[in-house]
Design a protein around this motif. Structure first.
Motif, PDB file in Angstrom:
ATOM      1  N   PRO A 258      25.601  34.583  50.295  1.00  0.00           N
ATOM      2  CA  PRO A 258      26.922  34.672  49.719  1.00  0.00           C
ATOM      3  C   PRO A 258      27.228  33.899  48.474  1.00  0.00           C
ATOM      4  O   PRO A 258      28.037  34.317  47.690  1.00  0.00           O
ATOM      5  CB  PRO A 258      27.754  33.814  51.039  1.00  0.00           C
ATOM      6  CG  PRO A 258      26.990  34.270  52.196  1.00  0.00           C
ATOM      7  CD  PRO A 258      25.652  34.391  51.616  1.00  0.00           C
ATOM      8  N   ALA A 262      28.528  35.594  44.983  1.00  0.00           N
ATOM      9  CA  ALA A 262      29.683  34.942  44.162  1.00  0.00           C
ATOM     10  C   ALA A 262      29.117  34.624  42.700  1.00  0.00           C
ATOM     11  O   ALA A 262      29.967  34.936  41.757  1.00  0.00           O
ATOM     12  CB  ALA A 262      29.873  33.730  44.954  1.00  0.00           C
ATOM     13  N   HIS A 263      27.974  34.293  42.418  1.00  0.00           N
ATOM     14  CA  HIS A 263      27.215  34.090  41.069  1.00  0.00           C
ATOM     15  C   HIS A 263      27.269  35.334  40.377  1.00  0.00           C
ATOM     16  O   HIS A 263      27.489  35.465  39.211  1.00  0.00           O
ATOM     17  CB  HIS A 263      26.008  33.343  41.321  1.00  0.00           C
ATOM     18  CG  HIS A 263      25.429  32.998  39.812  1.00  0.00           C
ATOM     19  ND1 HIS A 263      26.085  32.138  39.087  1.00  0.00           N
ATOM     20  CD2 HIS A 263      24.316  33.643  39.328  1.00  0.00           C
ATOM     21  CE1 HIS A 263      25.170  32.077  38.102  1.00  0.00           C
ATOM     22  NE2 HIS A 263      24.142  32.894  38.033  1.00  0.00           N
ATOM     23  N   ASP A 266      30.498  36.476  39.330  1.00  0.00           N
ATOM     24  CA  ASP A 266      30.954  35.716  37.956  1.00  0.00           C
ATOM     25  C   ASP A 266      30.199  36.138  36.751  1.00  0.00           C
ATOM     26  O   ASP A 266      30.880  36.340  35.864  1.00  0.00           O
ATOM     27  CB  ASP A 266      30.667  34.021  38.289  1.00  0.00           C
ATOM     28  CG  ASP A 266      31.552  33.527  39.242  1.00  0.00           C
ATOM     29  OD1 ASP A 266      32.374  33.967  39.497  1.00  0.00           O
ATOM     30  OD2 ASP A 266      31.169  32.332  39.863  1.00  0.00           O
ATOM     31  N   GLU A 293      35.145  43.306  43.801  1.00  0.00           N
ATOM     32  CA  GLU A 293      35.477  42.189  43.135  1.00  0.00           C
ATOM     33  C   GLU A 293      35.893  42.224  41.618  1.00  0.00           C
ATOM     34  O   GLU A 293      36.617  41.640  41.267  1.00  0.00           O
ATOM     35  CB  GLU A 293      34.655  41.036  43.496  1.00  0.00           C
ATOM     36  CG  GLU A 293      34.536  40.683  44.996  1.00  0.00           C
ATOM     37  CD  GLU A 293      35.805  40.002  45.410  1.00  0.00           C
ATOM     38  OE1 GLU A 293      36.569  39.231  44.570  1.00  0.00           O
ATOM     39  OE2 GLU A 293      36.243  40.450  46.555  1.00  0.00           O
TER      40      GLU A 293
END
Length: 323
Positions: A258, A262-263, A266, A293
């Motif tokens: 997770p 997320a990285h 980004d 996302e």
């Protein structure tokens, strides 16, 4: 009461014995199958490299992956028959050869291995070669400088913290030219009477690969973002050849955590990436999460397509369109 307990114990013992018998019979059946398969595969084939080849007899050349099949057929022409060990749609990381493939491998004169650490070869090649000890082995990676797999984080790209070597050498047209040359030398070794035929075919195919490289350079020359995200890190040599940077989602064969996911999201936002490329051989779930996302989409590109030149041309056109 004692009789009941004795009956229960006897039943339990009988069940345990029955379970052990089933396990033993399953083991015996597996051993019998393996012995039978081995007997079939190890039956003498009575051929070696010193035998003269009939002009009407095709040379069977075994290859690991589909792009090599195009290389062999382009160079060997009507003198060869390519035996593909990892069929289209299958993953070299997990595929197991069939009895039919193993039987045909007995008749092969040449095995053109990728030689760069493809997992199928690491797992199977020694056993495959033991089935046909007269078969010439051509190392397609000879004279190719292997590079490390691109690190999964863009800031680590220059330092390349990942020590694993990238096996996907064929995805650089320059490397494909070297692979084609190695295959040519192997064919000449087993069929020297047709040396000029193979060399002429090689030269024609090399000219097509050079034209492909020039075409891809032209198509990617005007892109503004030279960074792309892909699920499986297969495109490192392609990226190096055309001054691109690859951000892989998968790391060492594992889906991202997770925090890693997320990285990656980004990074995609930072570099304005709207496309996540995926290979048809792998799950696209993580790629779809990232795409959702960033308001982007998932696009399929196949590193193992058999139509090598057309496939790389299509991949470059797709990248030029979205990058």
């Amino acid at each position: 009461m004692a009789i009941s307990l004795r009956c229960t114990a006897a039943a339990r013992t009988a069940a345990q014995v029955n379970s052990r018998m089933k396990q033993w019979m399953s083991f015996i059946s597996k051993v019998y199958f393996l012995l039978l398969l081995s007997a079939c595969l190890l039956y003498p084939i009575g051929c070696n490299l010193s035998e003269e080849l009939d002009n009407n007899q095709k040379i069977i050349v075994a290859v690991t992956i589909a792009p090599q099949k195009e290389f062999v057929e382009a160079i060997g022409g009507d003198r060869v028959e390519a035996l593909l060990m990892v069929p289209p749609g299958a993953s070299p990381h997990t595929y197991e050869p069939t009895p039919g493939q193993l039987s045909k491998l007995e008749k092969a004169k040449v095995y053109a291995k990728v030689g760069s650490g493809v997992e199928f070869e690491l797992a199977w090649l020694d056993n495959l070669l033991s089935l046909n000890t007269d078969m010439l082995v051509v190392d397609c990676s000879r004279d190719i400088a292997l590079q490390k797999i691109t690190a999964p984080h863009i800031e680590d790209h220059q330092n390349d913290q990942n020590g694993n070597l990238d096996p996907h050498i064929w995805l650089s047209p320059a490397n494909a030219r070297i692979m084609a040359g190695n295959i040519t030398q192997g064919l000449i070794q087993v069929d020297p009477a047709n040396k000029s035929y193979y060399e002429d075919n090689r030269d024609e195919y090399l000219s097509r690969l050079i034209a492909l490289e020039n075409e891809i350079n032209d198509s990617l020359s005007s892109i503004t973002t030279r960074i792309f995200m892909v699920y499986h890190p297969a495109w490192g040599y392609f990226a190096s050849s055309f001054n691109l940077t690859m951000i892989p989602v998968e790391e060492e064969g594992k889906t991202p955590t997770p925090a890693g996911l997320a990285h990656l999201i980004d990074q995609a936002k930072e570099y304005k990436i709207k496309i996540v490329f995926v290979s048809p051989q792998y799950s696209i779930q993580s790629a779809e999460v990232i795409a959702a996302e960033i308001g982007g989409t998932v696009v399929l590109i196949d590193p193992l397509a058999e139509d090598y030149i057309d496939n790389l041309r299509s991949v470059a056109a797709e990248m030029a369109k979205v990058m």
